[in-house]
Structures are given as C-alpha cells and as structure tokens.
Design a protein around this motif. Structure first.
Motif, PDB file in Angstrom:
ATOM      1  N   TYR A 136      16.059  31.474  53.034  1.00  0.00           N
ATOM      2  CA  TYR A 136      16.926  30.350  53.426  1.00  0.00           C
ATOM      3  C   TYR A 136      18.059  30.856  54.323  1.00  0.00           C
ATOM      4  O   TYR A 136      18.355  30.263  55.372  1.00  0.00           O
ATOM      5  CB  TYR A 136      17.519  29.653  52.175  1.00  0.00           C
ATOM      6  N   ILE A 137      18.672  31.941  53.944  1.00  0.00           N
ATOM      7  CA  ILE A 137      19.810  32.475  54.715  1.00  0.00           C
ATOM      8  C   ILE A 137      19.335  32.902  56.103  1.00  0.00           C
ATOM      9  O   ILE A 137      20.000  32.662  57.119  1.00  0.00           O
ATOM     10  CB  ILE A 137      20.480  33.636  53.932  1.00  0.00           C
ATOM     11  N   ASN A 138      18.147  33.464  56.145  1.00  0.00           N
ATOM     12  CA  ASN A 138      17.569  33.881  57.436  1.00  0.00           C
ATOM     13  C   ASN A 138      17.267  32.671  58.318  1.00  0.00           C
ATOM     14  O   ASN A 138      17.427  32.716  59.537  1.00  0.00           O
ATOM     15  CB  ASN A 138      16.294  34.692  57.169  1.00  0.00           C
ATOM     16  N   LYS A 139      16.849  31.582  57.696  1.00  0.00           N
ATOM     17  CA  LYS A 139      16.518  30.375  58.459  1.00  0.00           C
ATOM     18  C   LYS A 139      17.772  29.741  59.057  1.00  0.00           C
ATOM     19  O   LYS A 139      17.751  29.222  60.171  1.00  0.00           O
ATOM     20  CB  LYS A 139      15.831  29.375  57.506  1.00  0.00           C
ATOM     21  N   MET A 140      18.875  29.816  58.342  1.00  0.00           N
ATOM     22  CA  MET A 140      20.066  29.074  58.762  1.00  0.00           C
ATOM     23  C   MET A 140      21.127  29.935  59.448  1.00  0.00           C
ATOM     24  O   MET A 140      22.176  29.426  59.835  1.00  0.00           O
ATOM     25  CB  MET A 140      20.719  28.389  57.541  1.00  0.00           C
ATOM     26  N   SER A 141      20.884  31.240  59.580  1.00  0.00           N
ATOM     27  CA  SER A 141      21.932  32.098  60.155  1.00  0.00           C
ATOM     28  C   SER A 141      21.330  33.261  60.919  1.00  0.00           C
ATOM     29  O   SER A 141      20.117  33.480  60.889  1.00  0.00           O
ATOM     30  CB  SER A 141      22.796  32.675  59.025  1.00  0.00           C
ATOM     31  N   ASN A 142      22.205  34.034  61.573  1.00  0.00           N
ATOM     32  CA  ASN A 142      21.752  35.279  62.191  1.00  0.00           C
ATOM     33  C   ASN A 142      22.181  36.503  61.373  1.00  0.00           C
ATOM     34  O   ASN A 142      22.147  37.622  61.859  1.00  0.00           O
ATOM     35  CB  ASN A 142      22.275  35.384  63.635  1.00  0.00           C
ATOM     36  N   TYR A 143      22.648  36.273  60.147  1.00  0.00           N
ATOM     37  CA  TYR A 143      23.149  37.380  59.328  1.00  0.00           C
ATOM     38  C   TYR A 143      22.087  38.468  59.104  1.00  0.00           C
ATOM     39  O   TYR A 143      22.401  39.656  59.104  1.00  0.00           O
ATOM     40  CB  TYR A 143      23.599  36.877  57.951  1.00  0.00           C
ATOM     41  N   CYS A 144      20.851  38.039  58.877  1.00  0.00           N
ATOM     42  CA  CYS A 144      19.825  39.021  58.487  1.00  0.00           C
ATOM     43  C   CYS A 144      19.491  39.985  59.629  1.00  0.00           C
ATOM     44  O   CYS A 144      19.070  41.115  59.374  1.00  0.00           O
ATOM     45  CB  CYS A 144      18.561  38.310  58.003  1.00  0.00           C
ATOM     46  N   LYS A 145      19.696  39.506  60.875  1.00  0.00           N
ATOM     47  CA  LYS A 145      19.347  40.342  62.036  1.00  0.00           C
ATOM     48  C   LYS A 145      20.069  41.672  62.016  1.00  0.00           C
ATOM     49  O   LYS A 145      19.519  42.703  62.375  1.00  0.00           O
ATOM     50  CB  LYS A 145      19.731  39.605  63.325  1.00  0.00           C
ATOM     51  N   SER A 146      21.346  41.648  61.632  1.00  0.00           N
ATOM     52  CA  SER A 146      22.091  42.909  61.649  1.00  0.00           C
ATOM     53  C   SER A 146      22.383  43.420  60.244  1.00  0.00           C
ATOM     54  O   SER A 146      23.356  44.130  60.010  1.00  0.00           O
ATOM     55  CB  SER A 146      23.393  42.740  62.450  1.00  0.00           C
TER      56      SER A 146
ATOM     57  N   ASP B 218      14.524  49.032  50.536  1.00  0.00           N
ATOM     58  CA  ASP B 218      15.301  48.396  51.612  1.00  0.00           C
ATOM     59  C   ASP B 218      15.122  46.871  51.621  1.00  0.00           C
ATOM     60  O   ASP B 218      15.443  46.210  52.602  1.00  0.00           O
ATOM     61  CB  ASP B 218      14.901  48.979  52.979  1.00  0.00           C
ATOM     62  N   ALA B 219      14.606  46.314  50.541  1.00  0.00           N
ATOM     63  CA  ALA B 219      14.341  44.857  50.510  1.00  0.00           C
ATOM     64  C   ALA B 219      15.631  44.065  50.311  1.00  0.00           C
ATOM     65  O   ALA B 219      16.561  44.515  49.626  1.00  0.00           O
ATOM     66  CB  ALA B 219      13.379  44.535  49.371  1.00  0.00           C
ATOM     67  N   CYS B 220      15.652  42.874  50.911  1.00  0.00           N
ATOM     68  CA  CYS B 220      16.806  41.973  50.746  1.00  0.00           C
ATOM     69  C   CYS B 220      17.049  41.720  49.251  1.00  0.00           C
ATOM     70  O   CYS B 220      16.157  41.219  48.546  1.00  0.00           O
ATOM     71  CB  CYS B 220      16.517  40.655  51.453  1.00  0.00           C
ATOM     72  N   PRO B 221      18.247  42.011  48.758  1.00  0.00           N
ATOM     73  CA  PRO B 221      18.518  41.826  47.324  1.00  0.00           C
ATOM     74  C   PRO B 221      18.357  40.384  46.853  1.00  0.00           C
ATOM     75  O   PRO B 221      18.009  40.143  45.697  1.00  0.00           O
ATOM     76  CB  PRO B 221      19.980  42.266  47.193  1.00  0.00           C
ATOM     77  N   PHE B 222      18.590  39.419  47.748  1.00  0.00           N
ATOM     78  CA  PHE B 222      18.455  38.023  47.332  1.00  0.00           C
ATOM     79  C   PHE B 222      17.024  37.719  46.870  1.00  0.00           C
ATOM     80  O   PHE B 222      16.821  36.825  46.046  1.00  0.00           O
ATOM     81  CB  PHE B 222      18.842  37.064  48.468  1.00  0.00           C
TER      82      PHE B 222
ATOM     83  N   PHE C 101      19.274  45.429  55.143  1.00  0.00           N
ATOM     84  CA  PHE C 101      18.141  45.092  54.281  1.00  0.00           C
ATOM     85  C   PHE C 101      17.124  44.256  55.050  1.00  0.00           C
ATOM     86  O   PHE C 101      17.470  43.571  56.008  1.00  0.00           O
ATOM     87  CB  PHE C 101      18.621  44.331  53.046  1.00  0.00           C
ATOM     88  N   ASN C 102      15.903  44.320  54.576  1.00  0.00           N
ATOM     89  CA  ASN C 102      14.816  43.593  55.231  1.00  0.00           C
ATOM     90  C   ASN C 102      14.528  42.306  54.457  1.00  0.00           C
ATOM     91  O   ASN C 102      14.078  42.347  53.308  1.00  0.00           O
ATOM     92  CB  ASN C 102      13.574  44.496  55.268  1.00  0.00           C
ATOM     93  N   VAL C 103      14.763  41.193  55.133  1.00  0.00           N
ATOM     94  CA  VAL C 103      14.653  39.901  54.452  1.00  0.00           C
ATOM     95  C   VAL C 103      13.199  39.543  54.130  1.00  0.00           C
ATOM     96  O   VAL C 103      12.938  38.661  53.314  1.00  0.00           O
ATOM     97  CB  VAL C 103      15.356  38.809  55.295  1.00  0.00           C
TER      98      VAL C 103
END
Ligand code: FAD
Ligand code: DLZ
Ligand code: SF4
Length: 512
Positions: free
Chosen positions: A429-439, A451-455, A442-444
């Motif tokens: 969801y966070i990846n869909k609505m933002s550019n936070y995951c790009k930088s 290295d996996a996204c903790p969420f 962790f890997n979403v």
C-alpha cells in the motif's frame, strides 16, 4: 456593589461566536490562562504550545480592543491549574463575582475540572465552540444502531445543513466520490509554495517563553510559521481554496518525500482552536465548485472530512467516554520505540512521516493512518503510549478528535466501534501511494529475507496472531484467505523475521 460574571475562555475556544462570550458584557471579567499542567501533562510539541499561547494572547488583545475586561495569566505567572486561575481572578475582584460561565470543552478529563469549578461559584455551560451539530443530534442518530458508520451521519448532516445538496439529492447524484481520490503523485501538478506566517512580537515572546519553560518538549521553534489569528487562518484557508483545493481530491491519499504536504490545507489546528468556522469552510468549498474553480471529487472530499469525519468523531468520543479511552481490543502493549521521538530509523516511510511530524507538529492523514498508525497497529504498540504520543505531537490534537482517530481508526483498539475493519496494510500500500520505497534500503517486494520490507512480515504476523478475532468479519475475508495460502514454513520464516525486526529495528537500543 453590583456583581459580575466570570467568563472562562480556553485555548481551543478562541472565537467571537463562543456562546459564553456572547453572554458576557464589558462589566464582566474574562479569564484566560496559560496553564502549566495543561501544557505539560503530555509533552506537547513546542509548535502546539506556541500556537495555542500565541493565539490566546492575540485573541485576548482583540477582546480588549472590543472593550472587554480580560484577566490574562501568562505562563510566567506560574498558574498550575485552571481552578487556580479562576480562584485568583475571583479573589482579585473582592469576590464580587457571582457565577462562572464557560463553553463545554474538548476533553473529558478537562470537562471534569470545569465542573469542579462549582465549588468556587455556580458554573453555567454553553455549547462547544466550532461544532456544526450537537451531541444530542449525534446521540439521537446513534440510538438503537448496531453500527455507527460515518457515512450515514454525514448524509444526515448534508441534508440538515443543505451543503452540497440539490433539494433532497446530493449534488452530482452521489454522496461520496472517495473512489476518485486515490491517485499517486508523480511530480505533477506542481505544489504551490506554502503560506507561512512570520512571528510578530507577541509570537516571538511566546517562542522565547516556550523555549524556556518547555525546553524538554519535542520540536524546535526556529521555523514556527503557523497562523495565530483569525485573519492569518483565513489567509491560509484562502490559499487552500484558490491553489490547493482543485487537486486536493485526486492526491488526497498520496505521499511524497519531496512534498510533505502536497495539496493538504493544514487548516485543522486553526479550526480546532476556534479561528476558523467549519461550516463556513464547507460553504466556501461548495462555492468553489459552483464557480467551476474546483471539481466535485475534491470539494465533496474536503466537505466529507469536515462535515463527516470531524462531526462524527466528536459525537463518538462523547458518546463512549470515559470507558472508550481504556479500550484495547487487541491487547496491544509493546512499548513505543525510541525512534518515535527522533525519526532515526532505516524504514524510509516512517523516517519521513515521523520526521515531518517532529519538524512541524503536522503530518497529513495518510501519513498518520497508513504509515505511523499502520506500523503501530502491526507492531502491537501500546494503545496508551501511542495515543499519548499522537495527543502530544500534533498541533491539531485535542482528545475528542485525536482519540477516536488513533485508538479507533488507526489501532482498532475500540474493537470496531469506529472502523468496520482494521486499517492494516503491507508495504505494498505504501509503495502504491508514495515514492518512499524507491529510496528505502528495504525491498518492498520481499517478505521474510534480511532485506525485506518490515511492513510485510509484520502484516502477515499481525493477521496470523489475530486471526480468530477477524474470522467472522466479511471485510477481512480476502486477507485471511491470502494468509491461508501461506505454508507452515513460510509462516515460520515470517515469525522469525518479525523477531529480527523487533530486535534490530524497533527496539535496537534495548539490546544489552
Ligand atoms: P485535510 O485533509 O485538508 O482535511 C480538511 C479538514 O477536515 C481538516 O482540517 C480537519 O479539520 C478535518 N478532518 C479530516 N480528517 C479528519 C478526521 N479523520 N477526523 C476529524 N477531522 C478530520 N485531526 C485533528 O484535527 N486532530 C487530531 O488530533 C487528529 N489525529 C489524528 C490521528 C490519526 C491516527 C489519524 C489517522 C487522523 C487524525 N486526524 C486528526 C485527522 C486528520 O489527519 C487531520 O485532521 C488532517 O491531517 C489535518 O490536515 P488538513 O487540515 O490539511 O486536513
Ligand atoms: C492544549 C492546551 C495547552 C497545551 N495549553 C492550554 C493552556 O495553557 N490553557 C488553556 O486554556 N488551554 C490549553 N490547551 C487546550 C486545553 O487542553 C483545552 O482547553 C482542553 O483540551 C479542553 O478542550
Ligand atoms: Fe516503508 Fe517498507 Fe517501503 Fe521501506 S520498503 S519505505 S519500510 S514500506
């Protein structure tokens, strides 16, 4: 000797439409007080304290120019409680005061303190400042209903106020255009520069007082730019209607690391303090639609936030207090991580959402709900500690609005009174609505790797842990079906990953 009334005006009642004020003459005494214990019973963000004190001082000056007698206690007068301020003002007037009047306030705890003023003089209460509907209307609506859904109260208020209505029908034929309001922002359209207010002499003095008295509270005041008068708040609203509202709907749920506020108006603190009238704002938004200055999805979206959510959460709070505050349906009791106070975390979305919050005392709705709130829910953080944090840290936080949003909407602590399902989401969801995951480091797309996204692991862990609570909830069926597809090995890896996340990321400072 003739007797006078004492009118008490609190920090969130700064409106000339205050009904206690309307019942005050220039012979009566108005009391306003910067109360030490109010400003410090949670560690309120410095911007919040400064905004309230400065707006109070400006409002008191305005009342004096209108001919009222105001007894104003500044923080340097060392007033510990509202009772002390009122008692002192009564004594200063040779006890020539026969009654106290005040508007109902925004916090159950504080309302008890106001009722206790009765031991000094009889107290008369007036309606709460800046509410569109009354508690009686809400209670009447709630009577006999199994579920109290915002949407239906909102529709009732649309009908009652006539806002965005054509006779008995909603303008455009639909009540709610939320489905159109979920676009991601990719740098276009450009976000106009924000309106900021240079501190005047009064605000500069307040900043100095707050820095001296509340040095240990979060936040820094070198960039304080919030409105502190009605005129400034109206300027902020004007900026919103002219430059932001046209795109408000489309990007209402979007987040971006380069534009923390996007098209949000940041009007909430001014509304909650009494500087802006919520119904007038709804009418102004409707006018923008009628004049073709903003599309219907934006205008309805904005009106729903105010006429819908804001009215609904107040009704819910007063209906269920005081027991509401102690609800903890998911028995969440993990301590608040240290990084909530400094934003120093490798999780990029949290670093930004908490960092923005610490800098300005503000983050927009989706940052509060789907980043910080979602994380708190998935990580099982203590409802008490999280709600105290939200109450302290946001400039617009008063318990009547903070608690249902945090405990009810974000943490599902009320067991579903407010939200029909928990707002839990994976990194997707966070990846869909933002550019936070790009930088983010962790890997979403990954779930249980180092290295996996903790969420992601937290999300599946949360569902697995609370599976029994949600099995009968049709809105959780799809999520639980997906959970059932995980093999025992996958689930074991997920739980292992959650242990690592907890140890290395959430509570690193707790390690021996
Ligand atoms: P916009 O997005 O432009 O919305 C317009 C107005 O609608 C706001 O100014 C506000 O007055 C009202 N509004 C919008 N959403 C809500 C809502 N859910 N509940 C009540 N009013 C709403 N809002 C507060 O005013 N005080 C709080 O303490 C607070 N705590 C929150 C805690 C959590 C966990 C969440 C998820 C939301 C919380 N909100 C709170 C609601 C919302 O996040 C803020 O009102 C909004 O971000 C303020 O920014 P804005 O003025 O740009 O709002
Ligand atoms: C939030 C707050 C703070 C920080 N300080 C004061 C204050 O010093 N004096 C005051 O009258 N009000 C303050 N407030 C707002 C009160 O908490 C508010 O009046 C209650 O939440 C009741 O609505
Ligand atoms: Fe947040 Fe995960 Fe995206 Fe990183 S990858 S920004 S932790 S959602």
């Amino acid at each position: 000797m003739s007797t006078k009334k004492l009118t008490l005006i609190l920090g969130d009642q700064l409106s000339l439409a205050n009904k206690a004020l309307s019942n005050t003459t220039t012979q009566d005494i108005i009391v306003m007080a910067e109360v030490h214990d109010e400003a410090s019973y949670v560690r309120h963000h410095k911007h919040k304290v400064a905004m309230i004190f400065s707006a109070m001082r400006h409002f008191a000056e305005h009342l004096i120019t209108l001919g009222y007698q105001v007894r104003y206690f500044k923080i340097g007068d060392n007033i510990r409680s509202i009772e002390q301020a009122v008692a002192q003002a009564i004594a200063e007037h040779d006890h020539n005061i026969d009654s106290i009047q005040v508007c109902h306030c925004g916090e159950y705890r504080f309302e008890q303190s106001l009722a206790a003023l009765n031991k000094l003089k009889p107290v008369t209460f007036f309606p709460v400042v800046n509410a569109i509907s009354s508690q009686e209307t809400f209670n009447e609506w709630a009577k006999g209903k199994k579920q109290l859904r915002m949407e239906y109260f909102y529709r009732q208020l649309r009908r009652q106020t006539g806002v965005l209505m054509e006779g008995e029908e909603p303008v455009g034929g639909k009540w709610n255009y939320d489905a159109n309001n979920r676009k991601r922002w990719h740098g276009e359209p450009q976000v106009p520069a924000p309106v900021e207010f240079e501190p005047d002499q009064i605000t500069q003095q307040v900043i100095s007082d707050v820095n001296e008295k509340f040095a240990h509270h979060p936040g820094r005041l070198d960039k304080f730019a919030w409105p502190v008068t009605k005129a400034q708040a109206e300027q902020l609203a004007e900026h919103f209607f002219t430059h932001l509202l046209p795109n408000f709907g489309d990007f209402q749920d979007a987040m971006d690391d380069s534009e923390q506020w996007l098209f949000h108006g940041r009007l909430s603190a001014a509304i909650n303090m009494g500087l802006l009238d919520p119904l007038v704002l709804c009418q102004q938004a409707e006018l923008a639609y009628q004049q073709n200055k903003a599309p219907l999805n934006a205008v309805e979206g904005f009106i729903r936030q105010i006429l819908g959510w804001r009215e609904y959460v107040r009704g819910l709070y007063w209906l269920h207090m005081p027991s509401y505050k102690n609800r903890n349906a998911l028995a969440a009791d993990n301590p608040l991580p240290e990084f909530f106070w400094h934003a120093n975390t490798k999780m990029n979305c949290l670093k930004h959402a908490i960092g923005d919050t610490l800098e300005h005392g503000y983050a927009h709705h989706i940052q509060r709900l789907m980043v910080i709130g979602n994380f708190s829910l998935l990580a099982g953080l203590s409802t008490q500690e999280v709600t105290d944090w939200y109450l302290a840290i946001y400039v617009d936080a008063y318990e009547w609005v903070e608690l249902p949003n945090t405990l009810g909407m974000a943490l599902w602590g009320d067991g579903g009174i407010m939200a029909s399902k928990p707002y839990c989401a994976s990194g997707n969801y966070i990846n869909k609505m933002s550019n936070y995951c790009k930088s983010c480091q962790f890997n979403v797309k990954k779930t249980a790797e180092a290295d996996a996204c903790p969420f992601n692991a937290l999300y599946w862990h949360f569902l697995d842990k609370h599976r029994a609570k949600f099995t009968n909830n049709p809105r959780m069926a799809l999520s639980l079906k997906n959970l059932d597809r995980k093999s025992p090995e996958e689930l074991a890896d997920i739980h292992q990953r959650v242990e690592e996340i907890s140890r290395d990321l959430i509570y690193p400072t707790m390690q021996q």
